[in-house]
Design a protein around this motif. Sequence first.
Motif: not given
Length: 493
Positions: A182-191, A266-278
């Motif tokens: 089913v493929g990977p997800f993006t790991v998004l640290s917010c710390d 502020v986010i680096e635009d690297k999302f392997c499985a898509g992202r919301p319209e942030f």
Amino acid sequence: MTALNTTSLPHLPPNIATPAYDRAKVTPGIAHLSVGNFHRAHEAVYVDHVLARPGQSDWGIVGIGLMESPSEKAKADAMKAQDCLYSLTECAPDAPDTVRVIGSIVEYVYGPADRAAVIERLADPAIRIVSMTITEGGYYVDENGHFPIDLPFIAEDLKRAVPQTAFGVLTEALRLRRDRGVGPFTVLSCDNLPQNGHIARTAVLTWAKARDAALAQWMEANVTFPCTMVDRITPAVHPDDVRRLDAASGLDDRIPVFCEDFIQWVIEDKFCAGRPEFDAVGVQFTDNVHPYEEVKLRMLNASHSLLGLSGVLSGYRIVSDIMEDVNEIALVERYLGYDAEPLLTAPPGMALHEYGALLLRRFRNRAISDQLLRIASDSTSKLQMFVRETAMGVLGQHHNPIRIAFLIACYLEYLRGHDDSGAAYTVTEPHLSADDRALALDPDVNAGLRMSVFSGWELTDSEDFVRDYRTVRQSIRTNGTRRTLADIVLAAE
């Protein structure tokens, strides 16, 4: 008071903003590990805005609690009772408060009750982003990029069939996803960590390699770990705050949150499985987060450390009170203007002096004034992340080291556990070793400079710094922190 849940939501007073979308149609696309107040006042708010946009209903949040404690269990129970709804009070320094109900968290899983269920939930192909706020010190990656798999609780977790740490949970969920195709997800640290995406990647992949080298190789090739910079002052919520917030809103809310009106992501635009319209709701995307996070960490967070440590010693307990002290304001202004700003490169469109002025305005916001003891907590980790580069730059360029000396002296005196009047307080330093604590409390004040927190800072290479540090620390003990600071401010730059 009005109970807060799905049934009562359409009947709330008109002065309380409610979700501008049908929550019944929202499904989770994001899972968040460790749902603290900051997440609920930050990422969950952005997602709340996104869900009101057409075609975005599959980006709801499933919150996941990993820690086992009475407070975490109480939060899980409240989430269930309130259908994951909660009120957010946004406080401006010069305008009335606004209250809104956040509906973006649509499911909550309390991990200690069924840890295998957490992993299975993350393996759901609908989950395309796993974000997390596990605190600055929760990654354990040192300045050399080393993740210590030999730490007892890490080594123990590696042996578990069902791991409990964030790193293990992420790894095992990704194993299921790989095996099921089913493929990977993006790991998004917010710390609040410099290059938090790289640090999260190191921690997760190192844990994974120790567990299963082939899986780690698949993760390295397929999982993305964007860097982010997050910013919103969100104080702790104590029982008195719950009563105060509920009285003001008229809601019977067991888990309200309050925060300032400022928000930034502020986010680096690297999302392997898509992202919301942030990007449509105010999130800034960039190829290089580093300048943004450096400004935030080395100006805002470092200023907080200055105020937290000196304030606790001086007998202050909340930020807005210390912001009535002209010497504390002068300390922050000079630290920003003379120490931090000259060593920073501003991101495009940002003026550092204007950013510094905005910080002081935000700190003066009495409505969201935070506890100084909370800000001072875990300074052992925070000083390395927020102050080290500025300190090394000031000393390396032979600038006046007095404010660096004052900050470090305050940290070491804070570790003694009592303020200038002798009032005791609890020192919360989970990453302070027994050896380092002994050095901090050694009668020889120079011993504190040998603590591991200062490894690589090259403090003792500067005779001017060592002289100022000894003078300041002795003055704090003899004359008190406020008098010492007043003398520093009066001295010529």
